[in-house]
Each structure stands twice: as C-alpha cells, then as structure tokens.
Design a protein around this motif. Structure first.
Motif, PDB file in Angstrom:
ATOM      1  N   PHE A 191       0.725  -1.155   0.016  1.00 13.91           N
ATOM      2  CA  PHE A 191      -0.251   0.107  -0.113  1.00 13.91           C
ATOM      3  C   PHE A 191       0.739   1.381  -0.078  1.00 13.91           C
ATOM      4  CE2 PHE A 191      -1.626   3.287   2.614  1.00 13.91           C
ATOM      5  CZ  PHE A 191      -2.930   3.815   1.788  1.00 13.91           C
ATOM      6  N   PHE A 192       1.861   1.338   0.978  1.00 18.04           N
ATOM      7  CA  PHE A 192       2.776   2.240   0.929  1.00 18.04           C
ATOM      8  C   PHE A 192       3.482   2.645  -0.204  1.00 18.04           C
ATOM      9  CE2 PHE A 192       1.953   1.127   5.447  1.00 18.04           C
ATOM     10  CZ  PHE A 192       1.539   2.405   5.832  1.00 18.04           C
ATOM     11  N   VAL A 252      -4.748  -4.240  -9.003  1.00 14.35           N
ATOM     12  CA  VAL A 252      -4.933  -3.779  -7.707  1.00 14.35           C
ATOM     13  C   VAL A 252      -5.821  -2.747  -7.648  1.00 14.35           C
ATOM     14  CG1 VAL A 252      -3.535  -2.263  -5.918  1.00 14.35           C
ATOM     15  CG2 VAL A 252      -2.289  -4.289  -7.093  1.00 14.35           C
ATOM     16  N   VAL A 253      -5.843  -1.883  -8.599  1.00 18.94           N
ATOM     17  CA  VAL A 253      -6.637  -0.844  -8.593  1.00 18.94           C
ATOM     18  C   VAL A 253      -8.317  -1.074  -8.530  1.00 18.94           C
ATOM     19  CG1 VAL A 253      -7.420   0.802 -10.458  1.00 18.94           C
ATOM     20  CG2 VAL A 253      -5.334   0.985  -9.323  1.00 18.94           C
ATOM     21  N   ILE A 254      -8.637  -2.364  -9.332  1.00 24.38           N
ATOM     22  CA  ILE A 254      -9.916  -2.632  -9.612  1.00 24.38           C
ATOM     23  C   ILE A 254     -10.218  -3.632  -8.194  1.00 24.38           C
ATOM     24  CG2 ILE A 254     -11.699  -3.965 -10.674  1.00 24.38           C
ATOM     25  CD1 ILE A 254     -10.177  -2.633 -13.178  1.00 24.38           C
ATOM     26  N   GLN A 255      -9.470  -4.534  -7.952  1.00 29.66           N
ATOM     27  CA  GLN A 255      -9.505  -5.581  -6.795  1.00 29.66           C
ATOM     28  C   GLN A 255      -9.406  -5.410  -5.530  1.00 29.66           C
ATOM     29  OE1 GLN A 255     -10.886  -8.625  -7.571  1.00 29.66           O
ATOM     30  NE2 GLN A 255     -10.619  -8.850  -9.666  1.00 29.66           N
ATOM     31  N   LYS A 270     -17.985   1.856  -4.897  1.00 34.57           N
ATOM     32  CA  LYS A 270     -16.795   0.918  -5.178  1.00 34.57           C
ATOM     33  C   LYS A 270     -17.425  -0.724  -5.098  1.00 34.57           C
ATOM     34  CE  LYS A 270     -12.832  -0.776  -6.167  1.00 34.57           C
ATOM     35  NZ  LYS A 270     -12.455  -0.755  -7.593  1.00 34.57           N
ATOM     36  N   PHE A 273     -16.512  -4.537  -5.388  1.00 30.83           N
ATOM     37  CA  PHE A 273     -15.464  -5.612  -5.401  1.00 30.83           C
ATOM     38  C   PHE A 273     -15.954  -6.727  -6.232  1.00 30.83           C
ATOM     39  CE2 PHE A 273     -13.628  -2.961  -1.964  1.00 30.83           C
ATOM     40  CZ  PHE A 273     -12.507  -3.008  -2.796  1.00 30.83           C
ATOM     41  N   ARG A 274     -15.070  -7.235  -7.225  1.00 30.42           N
ATOM     42  CA  ARG A 274     -15.816  -8.504  -7.965  1.00 30.42           C
ATOM     43  C   ARG A 274     -14.734  -9.582  -7.788  1.00 30.42           C
ATOM     44  NH1 ARG A 274     -16.407 -10.069 -13.408  1.00 30.42           N
ATOM     45  NH2 ARG A 274     -18.336 -11.194 -13.748  1.00 30.42           N
ATOM     46  N   ARG A 275     -15.108 -10.610  -7.207  1.00 32.53           N
ATOM     47  CA  ARG A 275     -14.031 -11.645  -6.944  1.00 32.53           C
ATOM     48  C   ARG A 275     -14.635 -12.990  -7.345  1.00 32.53           C
ATOM     49  NH1 ARG A 275     -12.294  -8.567  -1.942  1.00 32.53           N
ATOM     50  NH2 ARG A 275     -10.552  -7.538  -2.560  1.00 32.53           N
ATOM     51  N   LYS A 294      -8.407   4.404   0.554  1.00 33.48           N
ATOM     52  CA  LYS A 294      -7.629   4.120  -0.571  1.00 33.48           C
ATOM     53  C   LYS A 294      -8.058   4.691  -1.738  1.00 33.48           C
ATOM     54  CE  LYS A 294      -6.177  -0.386   0.800  1.00 33.48           C
ATOM     55  NZ  LYS A 294      -6.391  -1.981   1.166  1.00 33.48           N
ATOM     56  N   THR A 339      -6.589   8.162  -1.825  1.00 30.32           N
ATOM     57  CA  THR A 339      -4.999   8.295  -1.810  1.00 30.32           C
ATOM     58  C   THR A 339      -4.943   8.019  -3.530  1.00 30.32           C
ATOM     59  OG1 THR A 339      -4.956   6.163  -1.193  1.00 30.32           O
ATOM     60  CG2 THR A 339      -4.323   7.650   0.354  1.00 30.32           C
ATOM     61  N   ILE A 344      -5.079   4.943  -4.760  1.00 30.86           N
ATOM     62  CA  ILE A 344      -4.686   3.618  -4.974  1.00 30.86           C
ATOM     63  C   ILE A 344      -5.783   2.667  -5.673  1.00 30.86           C
ATOM     64  CG2 ILE A 344      -4.155   1.502  -3.703  1.00 30.86           C
ATOM     65  CD1 ILE A 344      -2.500   2.963  -1.944  1.00 30.86           C
ATOM     66  N   LEU A 345      -7.057   2.824  -5.357  1.00 33.11           N
ATOM     67  CA  LEU A 345      -8.200   2.428  -5.782  1.00 33.11           C
ATOM     68  C   LEU A 345      -8.982   3.372  -6.864  1.00 33.11           C
ATOM     69  CD1 LEU A 345      -9.717   0.450  -2.976  1.00 33.11           C
ATOM     70  CD2 LEU A 345      -8.302  -0.590  -4.737  1.00 33.11           C
ATOM     71  N   THR A 346      -9.141   2.690  -7.829  1.00 35.80           N
ATOM     72  CA  THR A 346     -10.565   3.562  -8.524  1.00 35.80           C
ATOM     73  C   THR A 346     -11.828   3.059  -8.296  1.00 35.80           C
ATOM     74  OG1 THR A 346     -10.426   1.830 -10.532  1.00 35.80           O
ATOM     75  CG2 THR A 346      -9.076   3.752 -10.678  1.00 35.80           C
ATOM     76  N   ARG A 388      -2.250  10.221  -9.891  1.00 33.69           N
ATOM     77  CA  ARG A 388      -1.897   9.712  -8.632  1.00 33.69           C
ATOM     78  C   ARG A 388      -0.716  10.460  -8.165  1.00 33.69           C
ATOM     79  NH1 ARG A 388       0.601   5.989  -6.639  1.00 33.69           N
ATOM     80  NH2 ARG A 388       1.978   5.677  -8.390  1.00 33.69           N
ATOM     81  N   PHE A 446      -1.190   4.381   8.977  1.00 31.00           N
ATOM     82  CA  PHE A 446      -2.166   3.311   9.297  1.00 31.00           C
ATOM     83  C   PHE A 446      -1.665   2.642  10.587  1.00 31.00           C
ATOM     84  CE2 PHE A 446      -3.461   3.461   4.878  1.00 31.00           C
ATOM     85  CZ  PHE A 446      -4.579   2.710   4.849  1.00 31.00           C
TER      86      PHE A 446
END
Lengths: 251, 312
Positions: A84-85, A246-249, B9, B11-13, B66, B69, B71-73, B90, B101
C-alpha cells in the motif's frame, strides 16, 4: 530507495558473510572436481583446465552478485499489505524496486570486496583477457537479471504466493547461466535451450569474455541490449496489468 | 479540499468454494461474487477541518481512504482532492497527502528510523535544507531524538507511531489521512498523538481525516464526524448537534405495565423518558401512579449516540 537497499544489505551482513564463506567453499570444491575430471587431458570443448577453473570461479562470483532479493521484498510487502505504501508514493513502483535492488547489490559488493582476493586465489584466476568487455557484458547481464526478477515478482500480484516459483526460477536461472557447468559442455538440445535463454548473460557470457573464450563481444552485447529492450516492454505491460488489478480488486 | 459525490466501489472476486477440490474450483470458476464496499457516498471537507470518519469494522472506511489516495479507482462517482482526481493524477495527489495506518507501518523494520525518514524525503523530492528544518521541527514536536538511530523493530509501539507520524508529514502535505493512529497505545502515548494532530492542524492548516474506534480521540480532535456503515453515510454533521440531545430518565417499576405516560416498556423492562424541563415534577407524577424500584439519569454521550445510530 537505493540507499535503503544498500543499508539493508549491510544490516543483514551476517547473512552475506555466510554466503561469502559458501562461495569460497563452492569454488574450492568445483576446482577439486574438475581437476580430477580433466586428469591429464590438456583441454575439453576448447577450454583448458586453467581457463575452465577461472571461468567457474567467475561464474560463481557473478551468480552471487546478480542474485536479487527484490522478489523476496516484493513478496513480503504484498503479503503484509505494506505494498500500500509503495503504491501511495509519487514515484513509480518498478523504479522504487529497481532502485532498491541496485542499492542492495552495491551493499553486497562492498561486503564482498575483502573476499574477492581469496576467491581469486582459490580459483587461480589470472588477469582478464578483455577487462572492458567483461564489465560491459556483466553490467548488461545484471540489468537482465534484475528485470527478470521483477517480472517473476509481479506474479505475486495475482497469486499472493511466489515462494516456490522463485525457488524454481533461481535453480533454472543458475543452471542455465552455467554456474555449475560451462555452457560449452551442454549436450545437443540442452545446449540449444541454454543458448536461447537469457540466463547465460548473467554467468557464462561475461566469464567467457574474461577468460578469452569469447573474443568479439559485439554480438553478445547486441543480443543483451535486445533482451533488455524486450524485457523492459514486457515489464511495463505486466506492471500495468498488475496495477490495474490492484486498482480494481484492491489487491 | 475534498469533494466526494455518489462514490461507489464494487469488488468483484471469483467465488470461493470449500470442500476437497475447493481450491481448484475457485481457480477455474467463472462465477463471481460482488460486494459493495462503498455505496453512493457523498461528502465535502473544507481546508483545515479535522473530520472523524467513523464506522464499525468493514463499514467501508479503508476503501474510501484508498480511493482518496488514488490507489483504488471507484466503480462510479466523482472525487476531487485539492483540485485533483486522485486515481488519474496519482503522483501529484500522492504529494498532497500523508497517510498513517496504525495497524501497519511504512517504516523499514530492520533499519534505523532516520533511514526511513530520509527515504520519504527523497521519494517526495524534499530539498535538503527543507528536509532538515522539517526534521528539526518534528524532532522537537514528537521527541524523536531518543530513538532516531534505533532500528524500528526495537521501538515501542508509541515510538513507532511517532515515527510513522513524522514520515507522513515530513513533506508537509496539506492533507493527512490517519487510520486508527492511537490503536494499542497507552494513555500517555495517545495523548502525545492527539497533541501532535492538534498542532499539525493548527500550525500548517493541515486538513485531517481521522478514522478511529476510540471515541475519546474524536471528542478531543473533531468538531464534525461522518458516520458510515455498510458503505452508506448514516450521519454527517457537527458532534455538538449529535450529542446535544435531551437527557433521559430511566425508570424501573415494581409492576411492569405495557406503557407509562405514553412510553412503552423496552426489552429490558425499562421506561426511558426524555427530560425537557421539570425533572422533579416528572418523577413525582410517575411516583404518584407507580411504585418505583430504581431510576437513573443518562447524560447523552457520543458512544451511546453512535451505538444508537449503528443499531438503528
């Protein structure tokens, strides 16, 4: 990041010193075995015993230098969520990791420096036939080694667990680099495979340049540059896919 | 400073299977499970605010951070942080935000604290003179001198947290995300962290988004809170408004009628009255009709108010 890698190498110095001991021992054992294999024969596959011993010593030294810990670091950081960092930094991920590895190698070299004379003595190495060519082919080979290590590490973004893959990779890469047996001795099919794979640039090619077995380096250098360019493209592509994941999941 | 609108958001897993060949089936399945971590969240945060971003575990707090920051869209919705879209800009956004954290550390475990701080300085292009002034300030403010050259693994949790705070603000970001910065700390260490947040906010006009389960943090630091649960905003407003509710009189009676003066008996057999003005009169009139076994007065406090909102 380079500085961190360097400092970490020094922080784990006992580890590296043990590796140095193993290195000297391995060179010594290889020398004994090959001396006995050669017996009174003057040369095999165009290599004299002296050239072969010098070659093996160098190849093992190089295996030590091109050994990368970046995959372990990447794996640890993915598993613990520390990645993450890294991702939150303004600097690109691959750049950070490559910088880390470069620093780590420099730190390793610094610790290795006092051992080199011992290894050269045990391995009875003479002055290089082509010193400049050696450095050029080795540095390019090192770049290839780091690129491959990064590529392997990126698998961790999909599978979370890369321990076995790294181990397998290390075995295969060392074997095909010619660390145990020079590639000139590889029979038929195996020789062709070793010739095609990029691992020889980490071990065999620079060492063969050093002992004068390869005299014209222009061919190998061109192929090395091509590998670097190709792997670069593959890395960027793989990273963009890993990053998208990463960005999506959420990793 | 921060503008979030309709943020969602999903999540699809791949679906996970249990049983003897579960792992294999999981690997080859085409079935997917969808979880909505953040569901149509909107809020705005002004420069210099200290916001409590609260919610039970798994409410969607970390996912929001996230996204903020970069990191996630998000699946849908718009976000603007200091004029930037985090996941598109970004790198530029990363320079604007510091993150802590409590459960994880960005410090390098086997190296002295100063090395991690130097790394942050170089990754964020802090010029050497500015790095030195910034470090000097933090050394005083957080008392780093005693352990600056100690490997991080040897630090106490309180010291480590101070190191993490230093690493997060070293490049003076205008925005700070703090995710449980006081978790596991003793009373004094908590106090030190809170004082540092107050100082950073006051001196640098730093905007702070604070996630915590310790409501004492919130009461000490935040004027406003945003409560979320199951990915949805349940409350957004001043703490005062939330806590500024009438006191309550809780009564237990010998006989347990269905209702007393329009107030029904609750599950624990109590009757809860809101106190508006005449408390003695209220007690007297209840006592006139029923035999009182016990009674108490409840002051409104943040914890019970929030518990009330979660269980609603």
């Amino acid at each position: 990041m380079t500085r961190i890698g360097f400092r970490l190498a020094l922080a784990y110095r006992s580890n590296i010193i043990m590796t140095c001991v193993a290195l000297v021992a391995q060179v010594f054992l290889l020398r004994m075995i090959w001396t006995s294999v050669y017996g009174s024969r003057p040369a095999a596959a165009g290599l004299t015993l002296d050239a072969l011993l010098a070659y093996l010593t160098l190849a093992n030294l190089q295996a030590f230098v091109t050994h990368t810990i970046v995959s372990r670091i990447i794996h640890d950081r993915i598993r613990t969520g520390m990645v993450f960092f890294d991702l939150a930094r303004p600097v690109g991920y691959l750049r950070q990791m490559a910088g880390f590895q470069a620093g780590n190698t420099l730190g390793g070299l610094l610790l290795l420096a006092p051992v080199i004379p011992v290894v050269l003595l045990v391995g009875s190495i003479t002055v290089p036939v082509n010193g400049a060519g050696y450095v050029i082919t080795l540095v390019l080979g090192y770049v290839i080694a780091v690129q491959l290590a990064l590529l392997i590490s990126l698998i961790g973004f999909w599978t979370m667990e890369i321990g076995a893959v790294s181990l397998l990779y290390r075995l295969v890469s060392q074997f095909f680099a010619g660390t145990m047996v020079p590639l000139a001795f590889f029979p038929g099919f195996l020789g062709v495979v070793a010739e095609i794979l990029p691992f020889k640039y980490m071990g065999y090619v620079p060492a063969a340049v050093y002992v004068g077995h390869i005299s014209d380096i222009s061919g190998p250098v061109v192929v090395e540059l091509a590998w670097i360019a190709g792997l670069w493209g593959l890395l960027v592509l793989t990273w963009s896919r890993a990053h998208r994941r990463v960005v999506i999941q959420g990793g | 400073m921060i503008l979030v609108e309709g943020l969602t958001k999903v999540f699809r897993r791949p679906r996970t299977f249990s049983g003897p060949f579960g792992a294999l089936r999981t690997l080859v399945t085409r079935q997917h499970e969808e979880t909505t971590a953040v569901d149509d969240v909107s809020f705005g945060i002004d420069e210099g605010e200290v916001i409590g971003y609260l919610g039970p575990n798994g409410a969607g707090k970390s996912t929001t951070i996230k996204i903020l920051t970069g990191i996630l869209t998000p699946t849908s919705g718009t976000v603007e942080v200091n004029g930037l879209v985090p996941w598109r800009d970004r790198s530029a956004n990363a320079r604007n935000v510091g993150v802590v954290f409590g459960q994880r550390s960005q410090l390098w475990w086997d190296l002295p604290l100063i090395e991690s701080l130097r790394l942050v300085g170089s990754l964020y292009d802090v010029p050497a003179p500015r790095f030195e002034t910034s470090l000097k300030k933090l050394r005083d403010l957080l008392g780093l001198d005693a352990f600056l050259d100690t490997p991080v693994r040897q630090l106490s949790l309180g010291q480590r947290m101070r190191g993490d705070l230093a690493a997060a603000v070293l490049y003076e970001p205008p925005l700070l995300y703090l995710d449980e910065p006081t978790v596991g700390l003793d009373v004094l260490a908590k106090e030190a962290v809170r004082e540092f947040i107050v100082e950073t906010n006051r001196l640098g006009r730093t905007t702070v988004v604070l996630t915590t389960h310790d409501l004492a943090d919130v009461e000490a630091l935040c004027k406003r809170i945003i409560l979320i649960d199951h990915g949805r905003v349940l409350f957004d407003g001043a703490i005062d408004a939330l806590v500024n509710q009438p006191r309550r009189l809780v009564v237990l009676l010998e006989s347990e009628p269905e209702e007393v003066r329009g107030v029904p008996r609750d599950a624990e057999g109590r009757y809860v009255f809101e106190i508006h003005d005449d408390l003695p009169g209220m007690i007297a009139s209840i006592a006139a009709e029923h035999a009182i076994r016990d009674m108490s007065i409840q002051e409104p406090d943040l914890e019970s108010v929030i518990k009330g909102i979660y269980t609603r």
